[in-house]
Motif scaffolding. Structure first.
Motif, PDB file in Angstrom:
ATOM      1  N   UNK A   4       0.807  -1.213   0.000  1.00 46.00           N
ATOM      2  CA  UNK A   4       0.000   0.000   0.000  1.00 46.00           C
ATOM      3  C   UNK A   4       0.842   1.266   0.000  1.00 46.00           C
ATOM      4  N   UNK A   5       2.037   1.192   0.582  1.00 44.92           N
ATOM      5  CA  UNK A   5       2.915   2.369   0.632  1.00 44.92           C
ATOM      6  C   UNK A   5       3.588   2.630  -0.713  1.00 44.92           C
ATOM      7  N   UNK A   6       4.072   1.582  -1.373  1.00 46.95           N
ATOM      8  CA  UNK A   6       4.858   1.776  -2.595  1.00 46.95           C
ATOM      9  C   UNK A   6       4.019   1.784  -3.867  1.00 46.95           C
ATOM     10  N   UNK A   7       2.765   1.334  -3.793  1.00 46.56           N
ATOM     11  CA  UNK A   7       1.893   1.339  -4.977  1.00 46.56           C
ATOM     12  C   UNK A   7       1.281   2.730  -5.153  1.00 46.56           C
ATOM     13  N   UNK A   8       1.313   3.216  -6.378  1.00 50.78           N
ATOM     14  CA  UNK A   8       0.751   4.525  -6.664  1.00 50.78           C
ATOM     15  C   UNK A   8      -0.771   4.506  -6.567  1.00 50.78           C
ATOM     16  N   UNK A  13      -7.208  -2.493  -6.750  1.00 47.76           N
ATOM     17  CA  UNK A  13      -6.790  -1.179  -7.243  1.00 47.76           C
ATOM     18  C   UNK A  13      -6.679  -0.219  -6.064  1.00 47.76           C
ATOM     19  N   UNK A  14      -5.568   0.485  -5.999  1.00 50.85           N
ATOM     20  CA  UNK A  14      -5.364   1.430  -4.905  1.00 50.85           C
ATOM     21  C   UNK A  14      -6.134   2.714  -5.175  1.00 50.85           C
ATOM     22  N   UNK A  15      -7.011   3.057  -4.260  1.00 52.30           N
ATOM     23  CA  UNK A  15      -7.817   4.274  -4.395  1.00 52.30           C
ATOM     24  C   UNK A  15      -7.422   5.338  -3.393  1.00 52.30           C
ATOM     25  N   UNK A  16      -7.073   4.884  -2.156  1.00 55.33           N
ATOM     26  CA  UNK A  16      -6.775   5.834  -1.086  1.00 55.33           C
ATOM     27  C   UNK A  16      -5.517   5.390  -0.374  1.00 55.33           C
ATOM     28  N   UNK A  17      -5.000   6.257   0.466  1.00 51.78           N
ATOM     29  CA  UNK A  17      -3.846   5.900   1.278  1.00 51.78           C
ATOM     30  C   UNK A  17      -4.271   4.962   2.395  1.00 51.78           C
TER      31      UNK A  17
END
Length: 594
Positions: free
Chosen positions: A271-275, A327-331
């Motif tokens: 979660x930290x390194x994924x845009x 899919x990353x949406x938020x931090x």
């Protein structure tokens, strides 16, 4: 300069043509890729030599970029260049007029020696050097030729024999083809593109990295505990050596997340390194049941679930694995933000996967047993532990809380340590015991945290009452059963009374564990369960517990006196059933204990 009529015999093209050939992507890929087995058509050796990207027009070619250096190479290369140079000069200066016999003989002699030297060079490398890849040269070996026509090195550092043997093996090619097929599907679905900066996690040999580069995703790297250059760098999955929001695409295969001892840290680093807007693809064999699948999704609280499907794998011993796309949406939310508020009141939701577990649990004993000390002990054989029904791989922590633990051997040592199915997970153990007689024993036990308090509704001083049968005052202190009372009370039994500290058990639980932990609890509190369980439900702390082994105390039939009930407890068996039912309605798998 006037064009020579014999230009068709030239071995070297003119500079303008050389410049055009130098721009060929095919030759550039061949020269610069020392780790990729590119297939390209056979090229005329003189043209390749004269058009090296590293060779300026009119400069002497660097033969060491294309051929290995055997012991006689310092002679053969220089002679080769000199011979070709002489022939080229003859082609230009002696083009006009009739060729002399001497010139033809000279040219034929030079070509003969050139061909002889090339053949000897090839035979030496192929037969003597075998599988060795010299620094930056062609590698001629049977295994290599099965896969690619030529392996070209552009750098002086050799890739090493071990890497070469691996990259030319059939198993490597199978793995690369397998990953290539999967990645091409992801490209078609829009989750991956040639411009995606990509990371493959826990890949020891980098087959997936190689496959990405082979299909055009050139900005790809792998991470593993041990580096495997140039495909894999050294690093831990739970401590990636990359900046925040670095990658557009991250891929975890080979059961990396399944085997991880720190799945929460594993997920947090992704979660930290994924845009934001980037995609994560995970292959897992664990998230097959609904419980473990939801546990998996809870780990990645930064990402939105896109899809999942079952796919075949290379290992025939495993029928299939699940491919999950997020899919990353938020931090990522902090632990404090995602955990329950200590003072909040929350009604537990009971999702379908929890309902299914409770539905498959052993039924409650509806009829009051005449000999409960026998019936309830026998019931342990019918218990369906949650850990025997679902996979626990994706929980952040594994916690066992023994409320009313008494001695270490009473339940922790004799039952939980030996009989509870833990799926090879390491549990944190908390023992909550108010009786001071047992405290010293726990100080000698490693891996157990003692809370020398009484589990209660609030933080306050209580009276702890050790009750014993009449005529047994000489009994060793601490061997009786303890009850806590808000105020000192009289009893029909002889009693020893101590002042103890009670703690707000619901608040303690909410400050100690989270919804992403797997929590097992055993509760034997001598009737206080009728106060504690409603409080846990009211505060929402019950949502944090996955499984409870509860001993409910009621006015049971006495073993000593047939037909008589115990006057120690006032609750009935029907009230105990109501307590068990309320827990199962709250989504907690509760078992009747003794």
């Amino acid at each position: 300069m006037e064009k020579s009529p014999n230009s068709r015999f030239q071995l070297f093209p003119k500079p303008s043509k050389c410049a055009r050939i130098r721009g060929s992507a095919e030759i550039k890929a061949a020269i610069y890729s020392h780790f990729t087995l590119q297939k390209f058509p056979y090229l005329q050796i003189p043209t390749l030599l004269s058009c090296s990207p590293a060779t300026p027009i009119g400069a002497k070619p660097e033969f060491s970029r294309f051929f290995p250096k055997p012991f006689f190479s310092f002679i053969s290369f220089e002679f080769f260049f000199f011979s070709l140079h002489v022939y080229n000069k003859f082609s230009w200066t002696l083009a006009a007029g009739r060729r002399s016999l001497l010139r033809n003989i000279l040219i034929r002699t030079i070509l003969f020696f050139v061909a002889l030297i090339v053949i000897v060079e090839f035979a030496y490398v192929f037969r003597i050097k075998g599988k060795e890849c010299g620094s930056g040269g062609f590698c001629f070996s049977p295994e290599n030729l099965k896969i690619s026509r030529v392996v070209v090195g552009a750098h002086q550092a050799a890739i090493g024999e071990a890497s070469f043997n691996l990259w030319t093996s059939k198993q490597w090619r199978r793995s690369v083809d397998y990953f290539s097929s999967l990645f091409q599907d992801l490209i078609l679905e829009g989750y991956l593109s040639s411009d995606s900066k990509s990371l493959c996690i826990e890949t020891s040999n980098g087959e997936d990295v190689f496959a990405l580069r082979e299909i055009g995703v050139v900005d790809a790297i792998g991470i593993s505990k041990k580096a495997f250059p140039p495909l894999v760098v050294s690093g831990q999955a739970y401590r990636q050596p990359f900046d925040n929001n670095t990658f557009d695409f991250e891929f975890s295969s080979n059961g990396g997340l399944d085997r991880s001892a720190r799945p929460a840290n594993f997920a947090a680093e992704i979660g930290r390194t994924l845009k934001p807007g980037g995609f994560l693809v995970v292959h897992t064999v664990a998230a097959k049941d609904a419980y473990s699948f939801n546990s998996f999704l809870e780990l990645f609280n930064c990402c939105r679930f896109i899809r999942s499907r079952d796919i075949d794998i290379l290992d025939s011993s495993v029928p299939s694995i699940r491919e999950i796309v997020l899919k990353k949406d938020i931090e990522i939310l902090s632990h404090e933000e995602s955990s329950l508020d200590r003072n909040s009141f929350k009604k537990c939701s009971v999702p379908g996967h929890k309902q299914e577990i409770i539905k498959n649990a052993e039924p409650l004993i509806e009829e009051e047993p005449l000999k409960p000390w026998i019936t309830l002990k026998r019931n342990i054989k019918n218990i369906k532990y949650i850990s025997s029904m679902v996979d626990l791989s994706f929980k952040q922590r594994y916690v066992y809380v023994d409320v009313g633990a008494r001695s270490y051997g009473s339940s922790i040592g004799s039952w939980f340590k030996k009989q509870y199915p833990k799926q090879n997970k390491t549990f944190e153990i908390y023992a909550i015991e108010a009786d001071k007689a047992f405290h010293e024993e726990y100080r000698l036990k490693k891996g157990v945290t003692l809370l020398p308090y009484a589990a209660w509704l609030r933080n306050e001083t209580l009276f702890f009452e050790i009750t014993r049968d009449p005529g047994k005052k000489v009994q060793e202190r601490g061997r009786g059963m303890g009850r806590i009372q808000p105020v000192q009370s009289s009893a029909s039994y002889a009693a020893d009374v101590d002042k103890i500290q009670g703690i707000d058990f619901a608040n303690w639980l909410k400050s100690t564990v989270s919804e992403r932990d797997f929590v097992v609890m055993k509760m034997d509190v001598e009737g206080t369960e009728f106060h504690l369980i409603p409080r846990l439900i009211e505060t929402g702390a019950i949502c944090l517990i996955d499984e409870i082994f509860l001993e409910c105390h009621y006015n049971r039939w006495q073993r000593c006196c047939p037909g008589q009930r115990s006057s120690k407890f006032q609750k009935t068996y029907a009230q105990c059933l109501d307590l068990f039912s309320s827990l199962r309605k709250s989504g907690v798998l509760v078992h009747q204990w003794w």
